[in-house]
Design a protein around this motif. Structure first.
Motif, mmCIF file in Angstrom:
data_model
loop_
_atom_site.group_PDB
_atom_site.id
_atom_site.type_symbol
_atom_site.label_atom_id
_atom_site.label_comp_id
_atom_site.label_asym_id
_atom_site.label_seq_id
_atom_site.Cartn_x
_atom_site.Cartn_y
_atom_site.Cartn_z
ATOM 1 N N GLY A 47 0.799 -1.221 0.000
ATOM 2 C CA GLY A 47 0.000 0.000 0.000
ATOM 3 C C GLY A 47 0.830 1.267 0.000
ATOM 4 N N ALA A 48 0.191 2.363 -0.374
ATOM 5 C CA ALA A 48 0.841 3.668 -0.385
ATOM 6 C C ALA A 48 1.098 4.129 1.046
ATOM 7 C CB ALA A 48 -0.025 4.681 -1.117
ATOM 8 N N ARG A 49 2.048 5.039 1.171
ATOM 9 C CA ARG A 49 2.395 5.602 2.474
ATOM 10 C C ARG A 49 2.127 7.102 2.468
ATOM 11 N NH1 ARG A 49 5.281 4.084 6.864
ATOM 12 N NH2 ARG A 49 5.809 2.098 5.908
ATOM 13 N N ALA A 50 1.596 7.593 3.574
ATOM 14 C CA ALA A 50 1.357 9.028 3.713
ATOM 15 C C ALA A 50 2.628 9.716 4.187
ATOM 16 C CB ALA A 50 0.222 9.290 4.700
ATOM 17 N N ARG A 51 2.871 10.895 3.650
ATOM 18 C CA ARG A 51 4.053 11.672 4.034
ATOM 19 C C ARG A 51 3.614 13.074 4.413
ATOM 20 N NH1 ARG A 51 7.330 9.595 -1.288
ATOM 21 N NH2 ARG A 51 8.012 7.568 -0.459
ATOM 22 N N ARG A 52 4.092 13.526 5.554
ATOM 23 C CA ARG A 52 3.738 14.863 6.027
ATOM 24 C C ARG A 52 4.855 15.832 5.666
ATOM 25 N NH1 ARG A 52 -0.250 16.305 9.297
ATOM 26 N NH2 ARG A 52 -0.605 14.120 9.858
ATOM 27 N N GLY A 53 4.517 16.894 4.938
ATOM 28 C CA GLY A 53 5.499 17.869 4.521
ATOM 29 C C GLY A 53 5.817 18.878 5.599
ATOM 30 N N ALA A 54 6.757 19.775 5.294
ATOM 31 C CA ALA A 54 7.159 20.797 6.252
ATOM 32 C C ALA A 54 6.008 21.733 6.598
ATOM 33 C CB ALA A 54 8.332 21.595 5.683
ATOM 34 N N ASP A 55 5.051 21.847 5.683
ATOM 35 C CA ASP A 55 3.895 22.715 5.933
ATOM 36 C C ASP A 55 2.793 22.016 6.714
ATOM 37 O OD1 ASP A 55 3.057 20.932 4.037
ATOM 38 O OD2 ASP A 55 2.405 22.430 2.574
ATOM 39 N N PRO A 68 -7.601 10.625 -2.951
ATOM 40 C CA PRO A 68 -8.723 10.665 -2.007
ATOM 41 C C PRO A 68 -8.440 9.949 -0.693
ATOM 42 C CG PRO A 68 -9.130 9.038 -3.706
ATOM 43 C CD PRO A 68 -7.863 9.741 -4.097
ATOM 44 N N ALA A 69 -7.398 9.115 -0.647
ATOM 45 C CA ALA A 69 -7.090 8.354 0.572
ATOM 46 C C ALA A 69 -5.588 8.271 0.762
ATOM 47 C CB ALA A 69 -7.706 6.954 0.490
ATOM 48 N N PRO A 70 -4.928 9.378 1.094
ATOM 49 C CA PRO A 70 -3.460 9.367 1.225
ATOM 50 C C PRO A 70 -2.981 8.339 2.243
ATOM 51 C CG PRO A 70 -4.305 11.612 1.273
ATOM 52 C CD PRO A 70 -5.488 10.709 1.368
ATOM 53 N N GLY A 71 -2.086 7.463 1.797
ATOM 54 C CA GLY A 71 -1.522 6.462 2.694
ATOM 55 C C GLY A 71 -2.486 5.385 3.127
ATOM 56 N N ALA A 72 -3.561 5.181 2.388
ATOM 57 C CA ALA A 72 -4.548 4.168 2.796
ATOM 58 C C ALA A 72 -5.167 3.487 1.587
ATOM 59 C CB ALA A 72 -5.631 4.807 3.663
ATOM 60 N N HIS A 73 -4.356 3.199 0.567
ATOM 61 C CA HIS A 73 -4.869 2.486 -0.604
ATOM 62 C C HIS A 73 -3.742 1.647 -1.217
ATOM 63 C CE1 HIS A 73 -2.777 4.955 -3.658
ATOM 64 N NE2 HIS A 73 -2.976 5.967 -2.839
ATOM 65 N N PRO A 74 -4.089 0.618 -1.991
ATOM 66 C CA PRO A 74 -3.059 -0.231 -2.602
ATOM 67 C C PRO A 74 -2.245 0.547 -3.637
ATOM 68 C CG PRO A 74 -5.201 -1.326 -2.611
ATOM 69 C CD PRO A 74 -5.451 0.105 -2.231
ATOM 70 N N LEU A 75 -1.007 0.117 -3.823
ATOM 71 C CA LEU A 75 -0.162 0.666 -4.874
ATOM 72 C C LEU A 75 -0.530 0.004 -6.194
ATOM 73 C CD1 LEU A 75 3.324 0.717 -3.112
ATOM 74 C CD2 LEU A 75 2.014 2.721 -3.853
ATOM 75 N N ALA A 76 -0.922 0.798 -7.173
ATOM 76 C CA ALA A 76 -1.338 0.253 -8.460
ATOM 77 C C ALA A 76 -0.196 -0.462 -9.174
ATOM 78 C CB ALA A 76 -1.894 1.373 -9.348
ATOM 79 N N PRO A 98 9.989 -1.484 -0.585
ATOM 80 C CA PRO A 98 10.336 -1.610 0.838
ATOM 81 C C PRO A 98 9.680 -0.581 1.748
ATOM 82 C CG PRO A 98 12.166 -0.675 -0.414
ATOM 83 C CD PRO A 98 11.149 -1.133 -1.420
ATOM 84 N N GLU A 99 9.236 0.547 1.194
ATOM 85 C CA GLU A 99 8.612 1.574 2.028
ATOM 86 C C GLU A 99 7.090 1.461 2.064
ATOM 87 O OE1 GLU A 99 10.382 3.658 3.894
ATOM 88 O OE2 GLU A 99 12.115 2.552 3.147
ATOM 89 N N ALA A 100 6.548 0.434 1.418
ATOM 90 C CA ALA A 100 5.089 0.295 1.349
ATOM 91 C C ALA A 100 4.501 -0.074 2.708
ATOM 92 C CB ALA A 100 4.715 -0.767 0.314
ATOM 93 N N THR A 101 3.224 0.202 2.850
ATOM 94 C CA THR A 101 2.471 -0.313 3.982
ATOM 95 C C THR A 101 1.854 -1.646 3.570
ATOM 96 O OG1 THR A 101 0.476 0.862 3.298
ATOM 97 C CG2 THR A 101 1.939 1.984 4.843
ATOM 98 N N ALA A 102 1.471 -2.450 4.553
ATOM 99 C CA ALA A 102 0.839 -3.740 4.276
ATOM 100 C C ALA A 102 -0.671 -3.612 4.443
ATOM 101 C CB ALA A 102 1.379 -4.811 5.216
ATOM 102 N N LEU A 103 -1.404 -4.023 3.416
ATOM 103 C CA LEU A 103 -2.859 -4.008 3.450
ATOM 104 C C LEU A 103 -3.381 -5.428 3.325
ATOM 105 C CD1 LEU A 103 -3.522 -1.062 0.947
ATOM 106 C CD2 LEU A 103 -3.124 -0.913 3.416
ATOM 107 N N LEU A 104 -4.463 -5.713 4.020
ATOM 108 C CA LEU A 104 -5.105 -7.023 3.948
ATOM 109 C C LEU A 104 -6.427 -6.873 3.203
ATOM 110 C CD1 LEU A 104 -4.546 -8.228 7.640
ATOM 111 C CD2 LEU A 104 -3.177 -8.809 5.618
#
Length: 229
Positions: A47-55, A68-76, A98-104
């Protein structure tokens, strides 16, 4: 199965230490992925990972400007790692992202009853006292708890609730089935923190999760009480 849970974990840790001699311990997400596929018999989606910027804004690693779902959806770009994948094969597959999240994914090995964490914490002790069969239960940092139940529960949910006397659906009780997914512990969910197991999986419930109807009455009442509060 030729070895127990402890044996698999020890073997997994030693193999990872050999692969990464400078690392003090195994990377938690890849080792969890190997456990989900090889021990519990579940598919895993990178899955995708959310990243928080300096702002302070949260962006998604998928690169979509209006995700629509940052860091909470599968990687296409990545395929699912199927249930039954060997330890070594699962670790090799995860090295591609290696930086992906795991989704079930839900709808195959299990469906999920999605409820507020407050309702889950109210219902779980009562379910345990009554001896109701339970599967794994995860809690996510956005205030949701996920009860893993037998597949088909999401489609049956309206009818099951009607049979229990709920003319209208209890507030905040949802079924997740085919085409949906949950973030797997210990992955980060949407940049808010790690998901964790409230009740970890075991061999029995992973292979045969409980029928939703067995725990739905107590969960529905707990959701209603949480809504009233």
């Amino acid at each position: 199965m030729g070895f127990g849970i402890a044996g698999m974990r020890e073997m997994r840790a030693s193999r990872l230490a050999a692969r990464h001699p400078g690392r003090s311990g195994p990377a938690p997400v890849p080792t969890a992925v190997a456990e989900y596929t090889g021990l519990w018999g579940w598919d895993v989606l990178p899955g995708a990972r959310a990243r928080r910027g300096a702002d302070g804004r949260v962006a998604c690693s998928c690169g979509g400007p209006r995700c629509p779902a940052p860091g909470a959806h599968p990687l296409a770009s990545e395929r699912a790692i199927p249930a039954g994948t060997t330890l070594e094969a699962a670790l090799r597959a995860w090295e591609r992202a290696p930086e992906a999240t795991a989704l079930l994914p839900t709808g195959g090995s299990f469906d999920v009853l999605d409820v507020p964490t407050a309702a889950a914490l109210r219902a779980l002790p009562r379910l345990e006292r009554l001896g109701v069969p339970l599967g794994a239960v995860a809690v996510a940092p956005h205030g949701r708890a996920w009860f893993l139940v037998a597949p088909g529960a999401a489609a049956e949910l309206p009818d099951l609730l009607h049979r229990l006397g709920w003319d209208a659906d209890p507030p905040d009780l949802n079924g997740l089935g085919t085409g949906r997914h949950i973030t797997a512990p210990p992955s980060d969910h949407a940049g808010r923190g790690a998901v964790r197991w409230l009740r970890p999986p075991d061999l029995g419930s992973a292979a045969a999760p409980p029928r939703a109807r067995l725990l739905l009455g107590i969960l529905a009442y707990a959701c209603h009480r949480a809504w009233l509060r």
